[in-house]
Design an enzyme around this catalytic site. Structure first.
Site, PDB file in Angstrom:
ATOM      1  N   GLU A 195     -34.850 -10.713  26.591  1.00  0.00           N
ATOM      2  CA  GLU A 195     -35.868 -11.279  27.484  1.00  0.00           C
ATOM      3  C   GLU A 195     -37.231 -10.662  27.162  1.00  0.00           C
ATOM      4  OE1 GLU A 195     -37.141 -13.476  29.050  1.00  0.00           O
ATOM      5  OE2 GLU A 195     -36.435 -13.601  31.123  1.00  0.00           O
ATOM      6  N   ASP A 196     -38.282 -11.380  27.502  1.00  0.00           N
ATOM      7  CA  ASP A 196     -39.627 -10.861  27.221  1.00  0.00           C
ATOM      8  C   ASP A 196     -40.040  -9.775  28.211  1.00  0.00           C
ATOM      9  OD1 ASP A 196     -39.785 -12.661  29.337  1.00  0.00           O
ATOM     10  OD2 ASP A 196     -41.448 -13.830  28.523  1.00  0.00           O
ATOM     11  N   ASP A 251     -39.625  -8.644  35.574  1.00  0.00           N
ATOM     12  CA  ASP A 251     -40.670  -8.544  36.583  1.00  0.00           C
ATOM     13  C   ASP A 251     -39.970  -8.313  37.924  1.00  0.00           C
ATOM     14  OD1 ASP A 251     -43.469  -8.923  37.291  1.00  0.00           O
ATOM     15  OD2 ASP A 251     -42.922 -10.875  38.077  1.00  0.00           O
ATOM     16  N   PHE A 258     -50.934  -8.686  34.860  1.00  0.00           N
ATOM     17  CA  PHE A 258     -50.433  -9.879  34.192  1.00  0.00           C
ATOM     18  C   PHE A 258     -50.776  -9.814  32.705  1.00  0.00           C
ATOM     19  CE2 PHE A 258     -49.991 -14.220  32.844  1.00  0.00           C
ATOM     20  CZ  PHE A 258     -48.825 -14.592  33.499  1.00  0.00           C
ATOM     21  N   VAL A 259     -49.753  -9.836  31.883  1.00  0.00           N
ATOM     22  CA  VAL A 259     -49.958  -9.661  30.445  1.00  0.00           C
ATOM     23  C   VAL A 259     -49.579 -10.919  29.663  1.00  0.00           C
ATOM     24  CG1 VAL A 259     -49.669  -7.159  30.508  1.00  0.00           C
ATOM     25  CG2 VAL A 259     -47.656  -8.608  30.196  1.00  0.00           C
ATOM     26  N   ARG A 312     -49.137 -17.195  23.523  1.00  0.00           N
ATOM     27  CA  ARG A 312     -47.850 -16.714  22.988  1.00  0.00           C
ATOM     28  C   ARG A 312     -48.008 -16.216  21.550  1.00  0.00           C
ATOM     29  NH1 ARG A 312     -43.882 -18.370  26.700  1.00  0.00           N
ATOM     30  NH2 ARG A 312     -44.170 -20.437  27.600  1.00  0.00           N
TER      31      ARG A 312
END
Ligand code: IMP
Ligand code: MG
Length: 187
Positions: free
Chosen positions: A104-105, A108, A157-158, A170
């Site tokens: 996963e990226d 959160d 927020f990145v 992206r």
């Protein structure tokens, strides 16, 4: 990409450089290779955010691994607490007896991965672990811990290296904080 590329102008700062990412992904690949010796794990990439990390990571793992992908979407913010995740594209392989590593990226709230982990467990996987590029522990709303995480980041927020804002950024080769002039800062 050159440092003066237009796309960088929308960032307020660089949080993780592409060199730091490269080193961390390399180290993670080594660790996964050692931990899964004698096994043939299936790496499940969560599209689209994980795609860049996934592509780099599998090339650092010296094992006969299998690949598969899922597309999921969390329901809107108002219903986030239900923890319901919509499966847009499911896996194409069976998980029975398989050692699954979810890639996963970012973790959160943890709601998406918590739901997915439980769902895949029910399909008879031998084991399920999570590898994430980024972890925002301050935002966690369920009790979920990634087994492998490259960078812990603050609650900002990145974008970049697969992560988007409104489907953009992206393709940035690094992780940056989006400038408030782009991101309204709501939430
Ligand atoms: P959660 O852990 O269920 O809250 O959701 C994680 C997902 O939210 C990730 O897979 C990303 O798609 C998205 N996300 C969370 N934080 C960020 C961020 O800072 N930038 C871009 N996407 C994010
Ligand atoms: Mg994602």
């Amino acid at each position: 990409m050159e440092q003066d590329a237009k796309i960088y102008q929308d960032l307020s700062k660089v949080l993780v450089s592409s060199e730091e990412i490269h080193q961390a992904v390399k180290a993670l690949g080594k660790k996964i290779t050692a931990d899964y010796q004698g096994k043939e794990p299936m790496l499940v990439g969560i599209l689209k955010g994980a795609v860049v990390f996934y592509a780099d990571l599998i090339r650092e793992i010296d094992l006969p691994l299998k690949t598969d992908f899922m597309v999921v979407s969390s329901y809107g913010r108002s219903t986030e607490t239900t923890g319901v995740v919509k499966i847009i594209k499911d896996l194409s392989c069976s998980l029975n007896g398989v050692d699954v590593l979810i890639v996963e990226d970012i973790v959160d709230s943890g709601i998406t991965l918590n739901y997915l982990k439980n769902m895949l467990q029910d399909r008879g996987a031998a084991s399920i672990k999570i590898a994430t590029l980024l972890d925002k522990p301050a935002r966690r709303r369920v009790n979920l811990k990634a087994d492998y995480s490259c960078f812990e980041i603050p609650d900002e927020f990145v974008v970049g290296y697969g992560l988007d804002y409104d489907e953009k950024y992206r393709n940035l080769p690094l992780i940056g904080v989006l400038s408030p002039k782009i991101y309204g800062g709501e939430d």
